[in-house]
Write a protein that holds these residues in place. Structure first.
Motif, PDB file in Angstrom:
ATOM      1  N   GLU A 152       0.827  -1.208   0.000  1.00  0.00           N
ATOM      2  CA  GLU A 152       0.000   0.000   0.000  1.00  0.00           C
ATOM      3  C   GLU A 152       0.863   1.260   0.000  1.00  0.00           C
ATOM      4  O   GLU A 152       0.593   2.221  -0.720  1.00  0.00           O
ATOM      5  CB  GLU A 152      -0.917   0.015   1.226  1.00  0.00           C
ATOM      6  CG  GLU A 152      -2.028  -1.014   1.195  1.00  0.00           C
ATOM      7  CD  GLU A 152      -3.186  -0.601   0.306  1.00  0.00           C
ATOM      8  OE1 GLU A 152      -3.143   0.507  -0.264  1.00  0.00           O
ATOM      9  OE2 GLU A 152      -4.137  -1.385   0.174  1.00  0.00           O
ATOM     10  N   LEU A 153       1.909   1.272   0.819  1.00  0.00           N
ATOM     11  CA  LEU A 153       2.722   2.478   0.958  1.00  0.00           C
ATOM     12  C   LEU A 153       3.726   2.656  -0.180  1.00  0.00           C
ATOM     13  O   LEU A 153       4.204   3.765  -0.408  1.00  0.00           O
ATOM     14  CB  LEU A 153       3.459   2.469   2.301  1.00  0.00           C
ATOM     15  CG  LEU A 153       2.580   2.502   3.557  1.00  0.00           C
ATOM     16  CD1 LEU A 153       3.457   2.591   4.804  1.00  0.00           C
ATOM     17  CD2 LEU A 153       1.589   3.656   3.518  1.00  0.00           C
ATOM     18  N   ALA A 154       4.031   1.548  -0.877  1.00  0.00           N
ATOM     19  CA  ALA A 154       5.033   1.624  -1.948  1.00  0.00           C
ATOM     20  C   ALA A 154       4.618   2.590  -3.055  1.00  0.00           C
ATOM     21  O   ALA A 154       5.465   3.221  -3.693  1.00  0.00           O
ATOM     22  CB  ALA A 154       5.281   0.230  -2.533  1.00  0.00           C
ATOM     23  N   GLY A 155       3.330   2.699  -3.283  1.00  0.00           N
ATOM     24  CA  GLY A 155       2.862   3.580  -4.353  1.00  0.00           C
ATOM     25  C   GLY A 155       2.595   4.999  -3.915  1.00  0.00           C
ATOM     26  O   GLY A 155       2.110   5.819  -4.708  1.00  0.00           O
ATOM     27  N   GLU A 156       2.912   5.314  -2.663  1.00  0.00           N
ATOM     28  CA  GLU A 156       2.638   6.652  -2.134  1.00  0.00           C
ATOM     29  C   GLU A 156       3.892   7.533  -2.190  1.00  0.00           C
ATOM     30  O   GLU A 156       4.965   7.131  -1.760  1.00  0.00           O
ATOM     31  CB  GLU A 156       2.150   6.549  -0.687  1.00  0.00           C
ATOM     32  CG  GLU A 156       0.807   5.862  -0.532  1.00  0.00           C
ATOM     33  CD  GLU A 156      -0.343   6.739  -1.021  1.00  0.00           C
ATOM     34  OE1 GLU A 156      -0.146   7.967  -1.160  1.00  0.00           O
ATOM     35  OE2 GLU A 156      -1.437   6.182  -1.256  1.00  0.00           O
ATOM     36  N   ALA A 157       3.720   8.717  -2.710  1.00  0.00           N
ATOM     37  CA  ALA A 157       4.846   9.642  -2.833  1.00  0.00           C
ATOM     38  C   ALA A 157       5.356  10.069  -1.462  1.00  0.00           C
ATOM     39  O   ALA A 157       4.577  10.290  -0.534  1.00  0.00           O
ATOM     40  CB  ALA A 157       4.418  10.871  -3.632  1.00  0.00           C
ATOM     41  N   GLY A 158       6.660  10.153  -1.348  1.00  0.00           N
ATOM     42  CA  GLY A 158       7.259  10.697  -0.143  1.00  0.00           C
ATOM     43  C   GLY A 158       7.354   9.736   1.019  1.00  0.00           C
ATOM     44  O   GLY A 158       7.675  10.149   2.134  1.00  0.00           O
ATOM     45  N   LEU A 159       7.098   8.451   0.784  1.00  0.00           N
ATOM     46  CA  LEU A 159       7.202   7.460   1.848  1.00  0.00           C
ATOM     47  C   LEU A 159       8.102   6.312   1.409  1.00  0.00           C
ATOM     48  O   LEU A 159       8.014   5.840   0.276  1.00  0.00           O
ATOM     49  CB  LEU A 159       5.820   6.902   2.218  1.00  0.00           C
ATOM     50  CG  LEU A 159       4.791   7.888   2.754  1.00  0.00           C
ATOM     51  CD1 LEU A 159       3.488   7.162   3.060  1.00  0.00           C
ATOM     52  CD2 LEU A 159       5.302   8.614   3.987  1.00  0.00           C
ATOM     53  N   GLU A 160       8.968   5.875   2.313  1.00  0.00           N
ATOM     54  CA  GLU A 160       9.861   4.743   2.037  1.00  0.00           C
ATOM     55  C   GLU A 160       9.869   3.806   3.240  1.00  0.00           C
ATOM     56  O   GLU A 160      10.215   4.218   4.351  1.00  0.00           O
ATOM     57  CB  GLU A 160      11.283   5.238   1.771  1.00  0.00           C
ATOM     58  CG  GLU A 160      12.292   4.116   1.540  1.00  0.00           C
ATOM     59  CD  GLU A 160      13.730   4.616   1.509  1.00  0.00           C
ATOM     60  OE1 GLU A 160      14.626   3.765   1.272  1.00  0.00           O
ATOM     61  OE2 GLU A 160      13.962   5.820   1.735  1.00  0.00           O
ATOM     62  N   VAL A 161       9.469   2.559   3.024  1.00  0.00           N
ATOM     63  CA  VAL A 161       9.508   1.575   4.103  1.00  0.00           C
ATOM     64  C   VAL A 161      10.931   1.051   4.216  1.00  0.00           C
ATOM     65  O   VAL A 161      11.476   0.483   3.265  1.00  0.00           O
ATOM     66  CB  VAL A 161       8.522   0.420   3.842  1.00  0.00           C
ATOM     67  CG1 VAL A 161       8.621  -0.619   4.958  1.00  0.00           C
ATOM     68  CG2 VAL A 161       7.093   0.946   3.750  1.00  0.00           C
ATOM     69  N   VAL A 162      11.544   1.242   5.388  1.00  0.00           N
ATOM     70  CA  VAL A 162      12.954   0.909   5.555  1.00  0.00           C
ATOM     71  C   VAL A 162      13.176  -0.326   6.422  1.00  0.00           C
ATOM     72  O   VAL A 162      14.319  -0.722   6.654  1.00  0.00           O
ATOM     73  CB  VAL A 162      13.726   2.098   6.150  1.00  0.00           C
ATOM     74  CG1 VAL A 162      13.711   3.274   5.197  1.00  0.00           C
ATOM     75  CG2 VAL A 162      13.161   2.493   7.507  1.00  0.00           C
ATOM     76  N   GLY A 163      12.090  -0.954   6.883  1.00  0.00           N
ATOM     77  CA  GLY A 163      12.249  -2.162   7.686  1.00  0.00           C
ATOM     78  C   GLY A 163      10.939  -2.587   8.303  1.00  0.00           C
ATOM     79  O   GLY A 163       9.956  -1.855   8.275  1.00  0.00           O
ATOM     80  N   ASP A 164      10.928  -3.806   8.831  1.00  0.00           N
ATOM     81  CA  ASP A 164       9.747  -4.293   9.528  1.00  0.00           C
ATOM     82  C   ASP A 164      10.164  -5.370  10.522  1.00  0.00           C
ATOM     83  O   ASP A 164      11.263  -5.920  10.445  1.00  0.00           O
ATOM     84  CB  ASP A 164       8.696  -4.834   8.546  1.00  0.00           C
ATOM     85  CG  ASP A 164       9.176  -6.043   7.772  1.00  0.00           C
ATOM     86  OD1 ASP A 164       9.120  -7.168   8.324  1.00  0.00           O
ATOM     87  OD2 ASP A 164       9.600  -5.886   6.609  1.00  0.00           O
TER      88      ASP A 164
END
Length: 222
Positions: free
Chosen positions: A25-37
């Motif tokens: 979901e967040l991968a396609g959002e501008a200005g957001l980067e998932v850096v871990g989980d």
């Protein structure tokens, strides 16, 4: 959102499938980067300290102390350099909301939120806003102004030891559902419900369903 600013996000949830879904979901959002989980408390604390994200999306109920334990562990380790925490939970119980905010979270949204709304919530808390799903803000305001009938929650190791599915089963048991009705509600087999119920009894140290129901009612679960 600040122009050209990218916010680094870390996901904490004990269900891998859910984490994958949020990543997508967040991968396609501008200005957001998932850096871990991470899927448990120790991995979450270590991962957050290493990754130094801007925002942590935090599940509330996990084995080992839950989201509050993650919050406290990271705050102890990083102090003023700790990231912003946004709770993302299946629970909308006042006790959960108040406990998480008192521990230091900047907002609390439920998992009924859609991807676009979640991305917006992440950006807003990163920029200093407080974000809540509808009606949850009232719990917090009432608590901090002294008007809340809900006492300040204490850490509950037995409750925090339950998985999300076990919590769902516990809530339905507390409402008087039969095993078959729970199976139909959660789209699982009766045998699976029995297994979860047995785990709940063991973890909460209750001897039977009646005792478990009383235990749940005392904690305003249901």
């Amino acid at each position: 959102m600040t122009a050209d600013k990218t916010y680094r996000v870390f996901l904490v949830d004990d269900h891998g499938v859910f984490r994958s879904g949020v990543r997508t979901e967040l991968a396609g959002e501008a200005g957001l980067e998932v850096v871990g989980d991470a899927g448990n408390v120790p991995e979450a604390v270590a991962g957050i300290v290493q990754a130094r994200p801007d925002v942590v999306l935090l599940d509330v109920h996990m084995p080992g102390g839950g989201g509050v334990a993650v919050l406290r562990g990271v705050t102890d380790a990083l102090g003023s350099e700790a990231p912003v925490f946004l709770a993302l939970s299946v629970s909308d119980a006042a006790t959960d909301v108040i406990a998480t905010i008192r521990a230091g979270a900047r907002g609390y949204v439920t998992k009924t939120i859609d991807g676009t709304e979640l991305a917006d919530a992440v950006r807003r808390v990163a920029e200093g806003d407080a974000v809540f799903s509808p009606r949850l803000a009232g719990f917090v305001l009432d608590s901090f102004t002294g008007r809340s009938p809900v006492p300040e929650p204490q850490l509950d190791p037995e409750l925090d030891s339950l998985t999300r599915r076990e919590m769902e089963v516990l809530r339905l048991l507390a409402r008087g559902y039969t095993y078959r009705e729970i199976a139909e509600e959660l789209f699982i087999s009766v045998k699976t419900v029995e297994t979860h119920a047995s785990n709940v009894l063991r973890k909460t140290q209750q001897s039977n369903r009646n005792a478990l129901t009383r235990w749940a009612v005392n904690r305003q679960i249901g």
